[in-house]
Design a protein around this motif. Structure first.
Motif, PDB file in Angstrom:
ATOM      1  N   ASP A 179       0.862  -1.178   0.000  1.00 21.97           N
ATOM      2  CA  ASP A 179       0.000   0.000   0.000  1.00 21.97           C
ATOM      3  C   ASP A 179       0.898   1.227   0.000  1.00 21.97           C
ATOM      4  N   PRO A 209       1.315   5.116   0.361  1.00 19.68           N
ATOM      5  CA  PRO A 209       0.633   6.317   0.840  1.00 19.68           C
ATOM      6  C   PRO A 209       1.008   7.540   0.004  1.00 19.68           C
ATOM      7  N   LYS A 210       0.379   8.652   0.287  1.00 18.94           N
ATOM      8  CA  LYS A 210       0.730   9.908  -0.362  1.00 18.94           C
ATOM      9  C   LYS A 210       2.209  10.199  -0.115  1.00 18.94           C
ATOM     10  N   GLN A 251       1.213   3.327  10.525  1.00 12.88           N
ATOM     11  CA  GLN A 251       0.277   4.398  10.166  1.00 12.88           C
ATOM     12  C   GLN A 251       0.876   5.765  10.490  1.00 12.88           C
ATOM     13  N   ALA A 280       3.631   6.534   7.967  1.00 11.15           N
ATOM     14  CA  ALA A 280       3.034   6.898   6.684  1.00 11.15           C
ATOM     15  C   ALA A 280       2.484   8.322   6.721  1.00 11.15           C
ATOM     16  N   GLN A 281       1.917   8.699   7.857  1.00 10.78           N
ATOM     17  CA  GLN A 281       1.396  10.060   7.999  1.00 10.78           C
ATOM     18  C   GLN A 281       2.519  11.089   7.938  1.00 10.78           C
ATOM     19  N   ALA A 303       3.599  11.376   4.378  1.00 12.32           N
ATOM     20  CA  ALA A 303       2.623  12.132   3.583  1.00 12.32           C
ATOM     21  C   ALA A 303       2.703  13.624   3.873  1.00 12.32           C
ATOM     22  N   GLY A 323       4.545   8.511  -1.151  1.00  7.35           N
ATOM     23  CA  GLY A 323       5.271   7.252  -1.052  1.00  7.35           C
ATOM     24  C   GLY A 323       5.659   6.702  -2.406  1.00  7.35           C
TER      25      GLY A 323
END
Length: 356
Positions: free
Chosen positions: A119, A121-122, A300, A303-304, A307, A124
């Motif tokens: 997956d 992320p933005k 998570q 990833a934040q 992003a 990424g």
């Protein structure tokens, strides 16, 4: 890899100290598996990138550790990101990307339960699944290692002075950035002037030093005049000894790795260990797998930050296929990489075209 055969790398002989190209590993060619060979739940996985990590050298030693050693004749253990070429798994349709501990191989038949979906992320990219966002069991989860090592073991807080060895590596570079996010002042230790510039100019470290500088010891003492609250160690050896001499009372030393000692037949421990007593230092090793139940929340958060642009990363990608993996692993211990070290097994565009 041809249309009918594929290659894999196997452990041939355990090294006593440094990996010896042409002796430690052996490259083998085999008949390529087909989609018709798959059982229910399995996929045919084609590797795109291999993850190379410092811990791999320890896996070659026939000693008790947190993970069994690679056995003679086995495919070298390693994580890869790849594309599914054929599938009998509903979770991984043909053409999908996945990561897993498939080893140093161009092709592998893998049960879908042993793979993770990719997956992105933005902000990424696909290769983040082997680096800052990796959560592959028993593999080099550099982002998660940095996260739990600094926050849980190091217990970093705003106002701390944090020193990171191996700061331009895949783990150290994330450690320093998380420390900055948490309000700490950060000094990074790296192995070249280019790496020092990257840490300060792009990652926002407050300062960084080249340990190969002839005046490094003096510069280190000057840079740590206010003494160390948290030391995140990826290197061991002389740098660890210096840090012990500059620790505050009740400093926290996070022992993540000791890359300076991995290829030594006689690893050396710290000489300044008595400072642990006098300064009441808490020195603690850790294995990131112990935090497995907390991986989803940590990933998570990483990833934040990615992003939001708060977390930067860099990759050193060795091209030329699987045959380059052995030398690349040896070069890892000589500091060839800035950020995450990967071997490109197959160019991504070629693998995608093969599925069209």
């Amino acid at each position: 890899m041809s249309g009918t055969t594929y290659q894999s790398v196997h452990l041939a002989k355990r090294p006593k100290d440094k990996i010896i190209p042409g002796e430690t590993f052996r490259l083998k060619s085999r008949e390529a598996p087909k989609g018709s060979d798959l059982k229910d739940g399995e996929v045919l996985f084609q590797s795109l990138y291999l993850s190379l990590d410092p811990a791999m050298r320890g896996w070659l030693n026939d000693t008790r550790s947190y993970i069994p050693p690679v056995q003679i004749g086995e495919v070298m253990r390693g994580a890869a990101i790849g594309v599914v070429r054929a599938s009998k798994s509903d979770a991984f349709p043909v053409g999908s990307y996945a990561t897993g501990t498939v080893g140093w191989t161009e092709l592998a038949i893998v049960n879908g339960k042993q793979l993770e979906k990719v997956d992105i992320p933005k902000n990424g990219r696909v290769t983040d699944a082997l680096g800052v966002l990796a959560d592959i069991p028993q593999q080099g989860m550099t982002g998660l290692t940095a996260y739990f090592g600094l926050l849980d073991v190091g217990k970093v807080k705003a106002g701390d002075f944090v020193v990171v060895s191996g700061a331009a590596g895949a783990t150290g570079s994330v450690v320093g950035q998380i420390a900055k996010i948490k309000g700490a002042t950060v000094l990074g230790i790296a192995g070249s002037d280019d790496k020092v510039s990257w840490l300060k100019e792009e990652l926002g470290f407050d300062d960084a030093l080249n340990y190969k500088d002839p005046n490094f010891s003096q510069k280190f003492r000057e840079a740590t005049k206010d003494l160390i609250d948290v030391f995140f160690d990826n290197v061991g050896g002389e740098v660890l000894d210096l840090a012990l001499s500059r620790a505050k009372p009740h400093a926290r030393f996070v022992i993540c790795g000791a890359i300076s000692q991995y290829n030594s037949a006689k690893p050396q421990g710290p000489k300044n260990y008595l400072n642990i007593i006098s300064m009441r230092i808490r020195m603690e090793g850790f294995i990131v797998f112990d935090y497995a139940k907390e991986f989803p929340g940590a990933r998570q958060q990483l990833a934040q930050w990615l992003a939001e642009g708060k977390l930067q990363r860099k990759e050193t990608i060795i091209k030329g296929g699987l045959v380059k993996a052995e030398q690349a692993l040896l070069d890892l211990y000589n500091g060839i990489n800035t950020g995450k070290l990967l071997v490109e097994v197959c160019p991504e565009n070629e693998a995608v075209k093969a599925n069209l």
